[in-house]
Motif scaffolding. Structure first.
Motif, PDB file in Angstrom:
ATOM      1  N   ARG A 158       0.838  -1.387  -0.033  1.00 58.95           N
ATOM      2  CA  ARG A 158      -0.179   0.086   0.145  1.00 58.95           C
ATOM      3  C   ARG A 158       0.929   1.321   0.007  1.00 58.95           C
ATOM      4  N   ARG A 159       0.244   2.249  -0.140  1.00 59.38           N
ATOM      5  CA  ARG A 159       0.870   3.313  -0.212  1.00 59.38           C
ATOM      6  C   ARG A 159       1.299   4.207   1.344  1.00 59.38           C
ATOM      7  N   ILE A 160       2.099   4.381   0.958  1.00 57.97           N
ATOM      8  CA  ILE A 160       2.796   5.757   2.718  1.00 57.97           C
ATOM      9  C   ILE A 160       3.078   7.029   1.641  1.00 57.97           C
ATOM     10  N   ALA A 161       2.290   7.733   2.992  1.00 60.72           N
ATOM     11  CA  ALA A 161       3.508   9.384   3.029  1.00 60.72           C
ATOM     12  C   ALA A 161       4.780   9.016   2.561  1.00 60.72           C
ATOM     13  N   ASP A 162       6.115   8.676   3.028  1.00 59.54           N
ATOM     14  CA  ASP A 162       7.280   8.898   2.829  1.00 59.54           C
ATOM     15  C   ASP A 162       7.797   7.838   4.016  1.00 59.54           C
ATOM     16  N   LEU A 163       9.374   7.994   3.596  1.00 58.10           N
ATOM     17  CA  LEU A 163      10.342   6.768   4.550  1.00 58.10           C
ATOM     18  C   LEU A 163      10.343   7.204   5.934  1.00 58.10           C
ATOM     19  N   ASP A 164       9.825   8.400   6.504  1.00 60.91           N
ATOM     20  CA  ASP A 164       9.197   8.896   7.875  1.00 60.91           C
ATOM     21  C   ASP A 164       8.798   7.872   8.443  1.00 60.91           C
ATOM     22  N   ALA A 165       7.188   8.529   7.980  1.00 60.50           N
ATOM     23  CA  ALA A 165       5.954   7.747   7.980  1.00 60.50           C
ATOM     24  C   ALA A 165       6.323   6.114   8.655  1.00 60.50           C
ATOM     25  N   ALA A 166       6.889   5.879   7.026  1.00 61.97           N
ATOM     26  CA  ALA A 166       6.730   4.389   6.779  1.00 61.97           C
ATOM     27  C   ALA A 166       7.595   3.684   8.659  1.00 61.97           C
ATOM     28  N   PHE A 167       8.819   4.307   8.663  1.00 65.86           N
ATOM     29  CA  PHE A 167       9.769   4.162  10.122  1.00 65.86           C
ATOM     30  C   PHE A 167       8.769   4.156  11.231  1.00 65.86           C
ATOM     31  N   ALA A 168       8.002   5.635  11.097  1.00 63.50           N
ATOM     32  CA  ALA A 168       6.898   5.414  12.741  1.00 63.50           C
ATOM     33  C   ALA A 168       5.283   4.279  12.708  1.00 63.50           C
ATOM     34  N   PHE A 169       5.235   4.218  11.461  1.00 64.27           N
ATOM     35  CA  PHE A 169       3.875   2.282  11.137  1.00 64.27           C
ATOM     36  C   PHE A 169       5.341   1.627  11.999  1.00 64.27           C
ATOM     37  N   GLY A 170       6.585   1.245  11.563  1.00 67.45           N
ATOM     38  CA  GLY A 170       6.811  -0.095  12.337  1.00 67.45           C
ATOM     39  C   GLY A 170       7.354   0.706  13.600  1.00 67.45           C
ATOM     40  N   ARG A 171       7.264   1.368  13.885  1.00 64.85           N
ATOM     41  CA  ARG A 171       8.457   1.550  15.867  1.00 64.85           C
ATOM     42  C   ARG A 171       6.637   1.934  16.416  1.00 64.85           C
ATOM     43  N   LYS A 172       5.597   1.922  15.910  1.00 59.93           N
ATOM     44  CA  LYS A 172       4.225   1.718  16.464  1.00 59.93           C
ATOM     45  C   LYS A 172       3.752   0.613  16.650  1.00 59.93           C
ATOM     46  N   ARG A 173       3.623  -0.148  15.676  1.00 57.77           N
ATOM     47  CA  ARG A 173       4.060  -1.744  16.088  1.00 57.77           C
ATOM     48  C   ARG A 173       4.687  -2.765  16.429  1.00 57.77           C
ATOM     49  N   GLY A 174       5.622  -1.903  16.148  1.00 60.04           N
ATOM     50  CA  GLY A 174       7.148  -2.938  17.201  1.00 60.04           C
ATOM     51  C   GLY A 174       7.248  -4.295  15.513  1.00 60.04           C
ATOM     52  N   ILE A 175       7.260  -3.696  14.021  1.00 60.84           N
ATOM     53  CA  ILE A 175       7.292  -4.042  13.041  1.00 60.84           C
ATOM     54  C   ILE A 175       8.923  -3.790  12.766  1.00 60.84           C
ATOM     55  N   PRO A 176       9.800  -4.570  12.340  1.00 62.41           N
ATOM     56  CA  PRO A 176      10.919  -4.025  11.508  1.00 62.41           C
ATOM     57  C   PRO A 176      10.744  -3.123  10.202  1.00 62.41           C
ATOM     58  N   VAL A 177      11.134  -1.821   9.645  1.00 66.75           N
ATOM     59  CA  VAL A 177      11.423  -1.756   8.968  1.00 66.75           C
ATOM     60  C   VAL A 177      12.715  -1.437   7.886  1.00 66.75           C
ATOM     61  N   TYR A 178      12.738  -1.881   6.852  1.00 67.95           N
ATOM     62  CA  TYR A 178      13.657  -1.847   5.553  1.00 67.95           C
ATOM     63  C   TYR A 178      13.378  -1.530   4.508  1.00 67.95           C
ATOM     64  N   GLU A 179      14.522  -1.158   3.950  1.00 72.66           N
ATOM     65  CA  GLU A 179      14.544  -0.060   2.516  1.00 72.66           C
ATOM     66  C   GLU A 179      14.362  -1.258   1.864  1.00 72.66           C
ATOM     67  N   VAL A 180      13.710  -0.539   0.134  1.00 76.32           N
ATOM     68  CA  VAL A 180      13.909  -2.329  -0.660  1.00 76.32           C
ATOM     69  C   VAL A 180      15.639  -2.066  -1.389  1.00 76.32           C
ATOM     70  N   ASN A 181      15.898  -0.787  -0.836  1.00 74.75           N
ATOM     71  CA  ASN A 181      16.798   0.028  -2.032  1.00 74.75           C
ATOM     72  C   ASN A 181      18.405  -0.845  -1.176  1.00 74.75           C
ATOM     73  N   ARG A 182      18.107  -0.940   0.011  1.00 73.79           N
ATOM     74  CA  ARG A 182      19.645  -1.629   0.258  1.00 73.79           C
ATOM     75  C   ARG A 182      20.054  -2.865   0.674  1.00 73.79           C
ATOM     76  N   VAL A 183      18.616  -3.359   1.315  1.00 79.27           N
ATOM     77  CA  VAL A 183      17.762  -5.024   1.335  1.00 79.27           C
ATOM     78  C   VAL A 183      17.515  -5.813   0.379  1.00 79.27           C
ATOM     79  N   GLY A 184      16.596  -4.972  -0.440  1.00 80.64           N
ATOM     80  CA  GLY A 184      16.214  -6.088  -1.528  1.00 80.64           C
ATOM     81  C   GLY A 184      15.018  -6.434  -0.466  1.00 80.64           C
ATOM     82  N   LEU A 185      13.648  -7.177  -1.495  1.00 81.83           N
ATOM     83  CA  LEU A 185      12.515  -7.758  -0.654  1.00 81.83           C
ATOM     84  C   LEU A 185      12.882  -9.286  -0.630  1.00 81.83           C
ATOM     85  N   PRO A 186      12.529  -9.716   0.256  1.00 82.34           N
ATOM     86  CA  PRO A 186      12.178 -11.295   1.062  1.00 82.34           C
ATOM     87  C   PRO A 186      12.605 -12.668   0.147  1.00 82.34           C
ATOM     88  N   GLN A 187      13.638 -13.164   0.364  1.00 86.42           N
ATOM     89  CA  GLN A 187      13.341 -14.309  -0.514  1.00 86.42           C
ATOM     90  C   GLN A 187      12.211 -14.592  -0.380  1.00 86.42           C
TER      91      GLN A 187
END
Length: 113
Positions: free
Chosen positions: A65-94
């Motif tokens: 889904r869409r998200i406002a920006d990278l900061d919003a994605a990190f805030a989303f993950g922090r609030k829910r205890g979900i690790p957040v990764y940047e696709v450009n750095r780590v790719g999508l998981p196997q």
């Protein structure tokens, strides 16, 4: 009105991107709450799409889904205890790619091919 005036006017491009909405965030919340082992992968804004986040569960099931920006994605993950990764750095998981491959095989079987 000159011959080239229509070319100089700024027009809103057809298919202009829409931003992230509350429905997008609600979907991500509900999806993450219904699964375990969820991780978030942020895809950067492109000329075709806005910034998106891909949630991937432990078994490779995923949603995007869409998200406002990278900061919003990190805030989303922090609030829910979900690790957040940047696709450009780590790719999508196997496990996500494996899940997609399994789905394609199942679809072929279901169609009798």
């Amino acid at each position: 009105m000159g011959l080239f005036d229509s070319l100089r006017r700024k027009r809103k491009a057809p298919g202009t991107l829409r931003g992230a909405s509350k429905q997008d965030t609600s979907h991500l919340d509900e999806w993450a709450n219904a699964r375990h082992g969820v991780e978030a992968y942020v895809e950067p804004k492109t000329t075709v799409t806005d910034t998106t986040v891909v949630l991937v569960a432990h078994d490779g099931e995923w949603t995007r889904r869409r998200i406002a920006d990278l900061d919003a994605a990190f805030a989303f993950g922090r609030k829910r205890g979900i690790p957040v990764y940047e696709v450009n750095r780590v790719g999508l998981p196997q496990r996500m790619r494996d899940h997609i491959a399994r789905q394609k095989i199942q679809e072929k079987r279901d169609r009798g091919l």
